[in-house]
Design an enzyme around this catalytic site. Structure first.
Site, PDB file in Angstrom:
ATOM      1  N   GLY A  60     -54.995  76.001  51.591  1.00  0.00           N
ATOM      2  CA  GLY A  60     -54.751  74.833  52.420  1.00  0.00           C
ATOM      3  C   GLY A  60     -54.370  75.112  53.855  1.00  0.00           C
ATOM      4  O   GLY A  60     -54.685  74.330  54.747  1.00  0.00           O
ATOM      5  N   GLU A 111     -47.719  76.682  56.556  1.00  0.00           N
ATOM      6  CA  GLU A 111     -48.131  75.849  55.424  1.00  0.00           C
ATOM      7  C   GLU A 111     -48.874  74.620  55.922  1.00  0.00           C
ATOM      8  O   GLU A 111     -48.654  74.165  57.047  1.00  0.00           O
ATOM      9  CB  GLU A 111     -46.893  75.374  54.644  1.00  0.00           C
ATOM     10  CG  GLU A 111     -46.400  76.345  53.604  1.00  0.00           C
ATOM     11  CD  GLU A 111     -47.195  76.257  52.301  1.00  0.00           C
ATOM     12  OE1 GLU A 111     -48.350  75.811  52.309  1.00  0.00           O
ATOM     13  OE2 GLU A 111     -46.644  76.648  51.272  1.00  0.00           O
ATOM     14  N   ASP A 112     -49.710  74.069  55.049  1.00  0.00           N
ATOM     15  CA  ASP A 112     -50.360  72.801  55.356  1.00  0.00           C
ATOM     16  C   ASP A 112     -49.443  71.635  55.016  1.00  0.00           C
ATOM     17  O   ASP A 112     -49.294  70.705  55.786  1.00  0.00           O
ATOM     18  CB  ASP A 112     -51.696  72.670  54.620  1.00  0.00           C
ATOM     19  CG  ASP A 112     -51.585  72.915  53.114  1.00  0.00           C
ATOM     20  OD1 ASP A 112     -50.528  73.367  52.628  1.00  0.00           O
ATOM     21  OD2 ASP A 112     -52.586  72.663  52.406  1.00  0.00           O
ATOM     22  N   ASP A 118     -44.427  69.665  49.581  1.00  0.00           N
ATOM     23  CA  ASP A 118     -44.153  68.563  48.660  1.00  0.00           C
ATOM     24  C   ASP A 118     -42.782  68.768  48.032  1.00  0.00           C
ATOM     25  O   ASP A 118     -41.772  68.479  48.640  1.00  0.00           O
ATOM     26  CB  ASP A 118     -45.217  68.529  47.552  1.00  0.00           C
ATOM     27  CG  ASP A 118     -46.285  67.485  47.791  1.00  0.00           C
ATOM     28  OD1 ASP A 118     -45.920  66.308  47.931  1.00  0.00           O
ATOM     29  OD2 ASP A 118     -47.465  67.841  47.808  1.00  0.00           O
ATOM     30  N   LYS A 171     -43.325  66.034  52.961  1.00  0.00           N
ATOM     31  CA  LYS A 171     -43.020  64.790  52.248  1.00  0.00           C
ATOM     32  C   LYS A 171     -41.555  64.830  51.823  1.00  0.00           C
ATOM     33  O   LYS A 171     -41.238  65.286  50.723  1.00  0.00           O
ATOM     34  CB  LYS A 171     -43.897  64.643  51.010  1.00  0.00           C
ATOM     35  CG  LYS A 171     -45.368  64.489  51.285  1.00  0.00           C
ATOM     36  CD  LYS A 171     -46.129  64.338  49.973  1.00  0.00           C
ATOM     37  CE  LYS A 171     -47.610  64.238  50.174  1.00  0.00           C
ATOM     38  NZ  LYS A 171     -48.325  64.149  48.892  1.00  0.00           N
ATOM     39  N   PHE A 179     -50.877  60.866  48.265  1.00  0.00           N
ATOM     40  CA  PHE A 179     -51.793  61.984  48.114  1.00  0.00           C
ATOM     41  C   PHE A 179     -52.739  61.974  49.302  1.00  0.00           C
ATOM     42  O   PHE A 179     -53.420  60.982  49.551  1.00  0.00           O
ATOM     43  CB  PHE A 179     -52.571  61.887  46.802  1.00  0.00           C
ATOM     44  CG  PHE A 179     -53.447  63.077  46.564  1.00  0.00           C
ATOM     45  CD1 PHE A 179     -52.902  64.266  46.121  1.00  0.00           C
ATOM     46  CD2 PHE A 179     -54.799  63.009  46.825  1.00  0.00           C
ATOM     47  CE1 PHE A 179     -53.699  65.382  45.922  1.00  0.00           C
ATOM     48  CE2 PHE A 179     -55.608  64.121  46.627  1.00  0.00           C
ATOM     49  CZ  PHE A 179     -55.062  65.307  46.176  1.00  0.00           C
ATOM     50  N   VAL A 180     -52.753  63.060  50.065  1.00  0.00           N
ATOM     51  CA  VAL A 180     -53.550  63.126  51.282  1.00  0.00           C
ATOM     52  C   VAL A 180     -54.574  64.251  51.209  1.00  0.00           C
ATOM     53  O   VAL A 180     -54.384  65.247  50.499  1.00  0.00           O
ATOM     54  CB  VAL A 180     -52.661  63.292  52.535  1.00  0.00           C
ATOM     55  CG1 VAL A 180     -51.821  62.051  52.765  1.00  0.00           C
ATOM     56  CG2 VAL A 180     -51.775  64.521  52.442  1.00  0.00           C
ATOM     57  N   ASP A 212     -57.139  69.325  49.924  1.00  0.00           N
ATOM     58  CA  ASP A 212     -58.317  68.956  49.154  1.00  0.00           C
ATOM     59  C   ASP A 212     -58.009  68.029  47.992  1.00  0.00           C
ATOM     60  O   ASP A 212     -56.857  67.875  47.578  1.00  0.00           O
ATOM     61  CB  ASP A 212     -58.992  70.214  48.601  1.00  0.00           C
ATOM     62  CG  ASP A 212     -58.234  70.807  47.422  1.00  0.00           C
ATOM     63  OD1 ASP A 212     -58.789  70.866  46.312  1.00  0.00           O
ATOM     64  OD2 ASP A 212     -57.058  71.205  47.597  1.00  0.00           O
ATOM     65  N   ARG A 234     -61.497  69.319  52.359  1.00  0.00           N
ATOM     66  CA  ARG A 234     -60.711  70.243  53.181  1.00  0.00           C
ATOM     67  C   ARG A 234     -61.205  70.270  54.631  1.00  0.00           C
ATOM     68  O   ARG A 234     -60.438  70.485  55.554  1.00  0.00           O
ATOM     69  CB  ARG A 234     -60.797  71.674  52.647  1.00  0.00           C
ATOM     70  CG  ARG A 234     -59.995  71.958  51.433  1.00  0.00           C
ATOM     71  CD  ARG A 234     -60.017  73.484  51.154  1.00  0.00           C
ATOM     72  NE  ARG A 234     -59.638  73.787  49.801  1.00  0.00           N
ATOM     73  CZ  ARG A 234     -58.384  73.868  49.365  1.00  0.00           C
ATOM     74  NH1 ARG A 234     -57.388  73.665  50.194  1.00  0.00           N
ATOM     75  NH2 ARG A 234     -58.125  74.156  48.104  1.00  0.00           N
TER      76      ARG A 234
END
Length: 184
Positions: free
Chosen positions: A48, A103-104, A107, A135, A156-157, A163, A169
């Site tokens: 990611g 990081e992307d 969570d 988040k 959820f993105v 992805d 992606r």
């Protein structure tokens, strides 16, 4: 691919390509100021973080190296197994280095918390975290994140490295999928 190419699969664009680029430039300026005179080792978390790391690295003026790591905390399903496995370890020695984990999205923070402890055990001079998305409402453990692009709601993105079933992606923006795509 842009938003109109997705047709009915896209519910909404949460962050545009321009918003992401502007925020990454701001983050890069802060990172450059914080690490002035020091060489950075950017550690991207696959898969990611590829887009975030590439764009962030190009905006930095600090001397840097890049390395990649892949970790998994999932078994065969979508629930965490509670065990983190290293799928691809770093090629770089961290001893005495200034490490910035890229990081992307963050969570729950569970895997990142484990990764942070693992990398700190390798003798670096410092370890910090930069993420495009966080988040806060989804956090299960407290993880000190030094550089945050955007705090987002617990949706959820996809896009910009994120992805759904290995698709989306490559989108240059972050958006949410229409429920029919994932059966929601």
């Amino acid at each position: 691919m842009d938003a109109k190419d997705m047709g009915a699969d896209l519910e909404k664009v949460l962050l545009t390509e321009e918003q992401i680029s502007t925020r990454l430039s701001e983050m890069a300026a802060q990172i450059d100021a914080d690490y002035a005179g020091r060489k950075l080792l950017l550690v991207g978390v696959l898969r990611g973080a590829v887009m975030v790391m590439a764009d962030l690295a190009r905006k930095l003026h600090s001397p840097l190296e890049m390395d990649w790591m892949a970790v998994s905390s999932y078994g065969s399903g979508t629930r965490s197994s509670g065990v983190v496995r290293i799928l691809k370890d770093l090629d770089s020695d961290l001893d005495g280095r200034h490490v910035l984990i890229v990081e992307d999205i963050i969570d729950s923070g569970l895997t990142l918390s484990w990764l942070l402890a693992n990398l700190r055990s390798r003798g670096p001079a410092s370890v910090e975290i930069a993420t495009l998305l966080r988040k806060p409402e989804a956090a299960k453990v407290e993880v000190d994140v030094r550089y945050v692009g955007f705090d987002i709601p617990p949706e959820f993105v996809v896009g910009y490295g994120l992805d759904y079933a290995e698709d989306y992606r490559h989108l240059p923006f972050v958006g949410t999928l229409a429920p029919h795509v994932y059966g929601g």
